[in-house]
Design a protein around this motif. Sequence first.
Motif, mmCIF file in Angstrom:
data_model
loop_
_atom_site.group_PDB
_atom_site.id
_atom_site.type_symbol
_atom_site.label_atom_id
_atom_site.label_comp_id
_atom_site.label_asym_id
_atom_site.label_seq_id
_atom_site.Cartn_x
_atom_site.Cartn_y
_atom_site.Cartn_z
ATOM 1 N N SER A 53 31.277 -12.980 -11.767
ATOM 2 C CA SER A 53 32.133 -13.475 -10.676
ATOM 3 C C SER A 53 31.515 -13.189 -9.312
ATOM 4 O O SER A 53 31.514 -14.053 -8.429
ATOM 5 C CB SER A 53 33.524 -12.833 -10.754
ATOM 6 O OG SER A 53 34.175 -13.231 -11.929
ATOM 7 N N VAL A 54 30.986 -11.994 -9.149
ATOM 8 C CA VAL A 54 30.369 -11.620 -7.868
ATOM 9 C C VAL A 54 29.124 -12.463 -7.619
ATOM 10 O O VAL A 54 28.908 -12.953 -6.507
ATOM 11 C CB VAL A 54 30.053 -10.108 -7.841
ATOM 12 C CG1 VAL A 54 29.166 -9.747 -6.663
ATOM 13 C CG2 VAL A 54 31.340 -9.293 -7.812
ATOM 14 N N ARG A 55 28.325 -12.652 -8.647
ATOM 15 C CA ARG A 55 27.105 -13.450 -8.491
ATOM 16 C C ARG A 55 27.444 -14.895 -8.115
ATOM 17 O O ARG A 55 26.811 -15.483 -7.241
ATOM 18 C CB ARG A 55 26.279 -13.412 -9.768
ATOM 19 C CG ARG A 55 24.920 -14.013 -9.590
ATOM 20 C CD ARG A 55 24.064 -13.787 -10.797
ATOM 21 N NE ARG A 55 22.741 -13.416 -10.347
ATOM 22 C CZ ARG A 55 21.922 -12.637 -10.986
ATOM 23 N NH1 ARG A 55 22.279 -12.094 -12.117
ATOM 24 N NH2 ARG A 55 20.731 -12.382 -10.519
ATOM 25 N N GLU B 153 28.640 -18.715 -1.473
ATOM 26 C CA GLU B 153 28.462 -18.402 -0.048
ATOM 27 C C GLU B 153 27.130 -18.955 0.462
ATOM 28 O O GLU B 153 27.061 -19.493 1.569
ATOM 29 C CB GLU B 153 28.548 -16.891 0.173
ATOM 30 C CG GLU B 153 29.955 -16.346 0.026
ATOM 31 C CD GLU B 153 30.031 -14.824 0.052
ATOM 32 O OE1 GLU B 153 28.969 -14.144 0.006
ATOM 33 O OE2 GLU B 153 31.159 -14.308 0.097
ATOM 34 N N ASP C 20 20.238 -17.829 -11.548
ATOM 35 C CA ASP C 20 21.359 -18.236 -10.698
ATOM 36 C C ASP C 20 21.638 -19.730 -10.829
ATOM 37 O O ASP C 20 22.792 -20.161 -10.862
ATOM 38 C CB ASP C 20 21.086 -17.893 -9.236
ATOM 39 C CG ASP C 20 21.173 -16.400 -8.960
ATOM 40 O OD1 ASP C 20 21.620 -15.649 -9.846
ATOM 41 O OD2 ASP C 20 20.803 -15.986 -7.844
ATOM 42 N N ASN D 17 32.945 -9.197 -14.166
ATOM 43 C CA ASN D 17 32.964 -8.962 -12.720
ATOM 44 C C ASN D 17 31.600 -9.265 -12.090
ATOM 45 O O ASN D 17 31.529 -9.858 -11.015
ATOM 46 C CB ASN D 17 33.380 -7.519 -12.424
ATOM 47 C CG ASN D 17 33.595 -7.297 -10.951
ATOM 48 O OD1 ASN D 17 34.341 -8.027 -10.308
ATOM 49 N ND2 ASN D 17 32.931 -6.280 -10.402
ATOM 50 N N ALA D 18 30.532 -8.884 -12.758
ATOM 51 C CA ALA D 18 29.189 -9.146 -12.228
ATOM 52 C C ALA D 18 28.935 -10.658 -12.129
ATOM 53 O O ALA D 18 28.351 -11.127 -11.148
ATOM 54 C CB ALA D 18 28.129 -8.478 -13.101
ATOM 55 N N LEU E 276 30.158 -15.876 -6.603
ATOM 56 C CA LEU E 276 30.673 -15.824 -5.233
ATOM 57 C C LEU E 276 29.510 -15.854 -4.240
ATOM 58 O O LEU E 276 29.542 -16.606 -3.257
ATOM 59 C CB LEU E 276 31.525 -14.576 -5.020
ATOM 60 C CG LEU E 276 31.993 -14.321 -3.590
ATOM 61 C CD1 LEU E 276 32.981 -15.385 -3.159
ATOM 62 C CD2 LEU E 276 32.611 -12.935 -3.473
ATOM 63 N N ARG E 277 28.494 -15.077 -4.493
ATOM 64 C CA ARG E 277 27.333 -15.040 -3.591
ATOM 65 C C ARG E 277 26.592 -16.383 -3.571
ATOM 66 O O ARG E 277 26.133 -16.827 -2.519
ATOM 67 C CB ARG E 277 26.399 -13.904 -3.991
ATOM 68 C CG ARG E 277 27.004 -12.552 -3.676
ATOM 69 C CD ARG E 277 26.087 -11.406 -4.001
ATOM 70 N NE ARG E 277 26.742 -10.153 -3.665
ATOM 71 C CZ ARG E 277 26.569 -9.015 -4.321
ATOM 72 N NH1 ARG E 277 25.727 -8.977 -5.341
ATOM 73 N NH2 ARG E 277 27.200 -7.932 -3.952
ATOM 74 N N GLU F 222 37.088 -22.704 -7.082
ATOM 75 C CA GLU F 222 36.059 -21.782 -6.605
ATOM 76 C C GLU F 222 35.092 -22.479 -5.647
ATOM 77 O O GLU F 222 34.567 -21.865 -4.729
ATOM 78 C CB GLU F 222 35.284 -21.189 -7.782
ATOM 79 C CG GLU F 222 36.083 -20.222 -8.619
ATOM 80 C CD GLU F 222 35.352 -19.794 -9.883
ATOM 81 O OE1 GLU F 222 34.200 -20.227 -10.101
ATOM 82 O OE2 GLU F 222 35.945 -19.026 -10.650
#
Length: 186
Positions: A164-166, A172, A135, A161-162, A168-169, A100
């Motif tokens: 994983s998305v967090r 980034e 975070d 999912n939340a 990912l952000r 990741e």
Amino acid sequence: MNDSQIIDLLFARSEQGILELSQKYDSQCKSIAKNILNNTLDAEECVNDAYFGIWNSIPPQKPNPLFPYLFRIVRNLSLKKYHANTAVKRNSSYDIALSELESCLASAQTVEETCSAKELSELIDHFLDTLPKKDRILFVRRYWYADPISDLAKTFQMTDNAVSVRLLRIREKLKKYLKKEGFFYE
């Protein structure tokens, strides 16, 4: 028993210090090792080796606070065991966490040319300081302690999912931050 009392016992070369250390931190140590190794027996071996390492390093070391010192030993021993175990095969749970982060970091050769490991560590520390506390904890629990997404979801009362998305952000943002600091990507 508090950490300074445990350290005092270890300085006195009392085996009670290891027993107290084990009582206080054993479950967290085993969790860290198991997250990396995905094997209970190997995790227990690494934790026991960490206690032996603590016994041999205190004295002369007098870590303050004690738990990050212990957790780092457990993590390092677990990573060493992980690499020995996976020389031929792959361990999906820890490899997933590491993969990741691959998109955030340049290749190893580029990183070595651009910045030493210590400088990279300092940049990541600075980046983490810019994140909200939730975070930052999520990132460290996933990428330092290798906690599974499902465990993080339960801890933070979020869906898988939340989480994983967090993550990912956050990755980034890390990628943009490292780019801004002079890292180049292929």
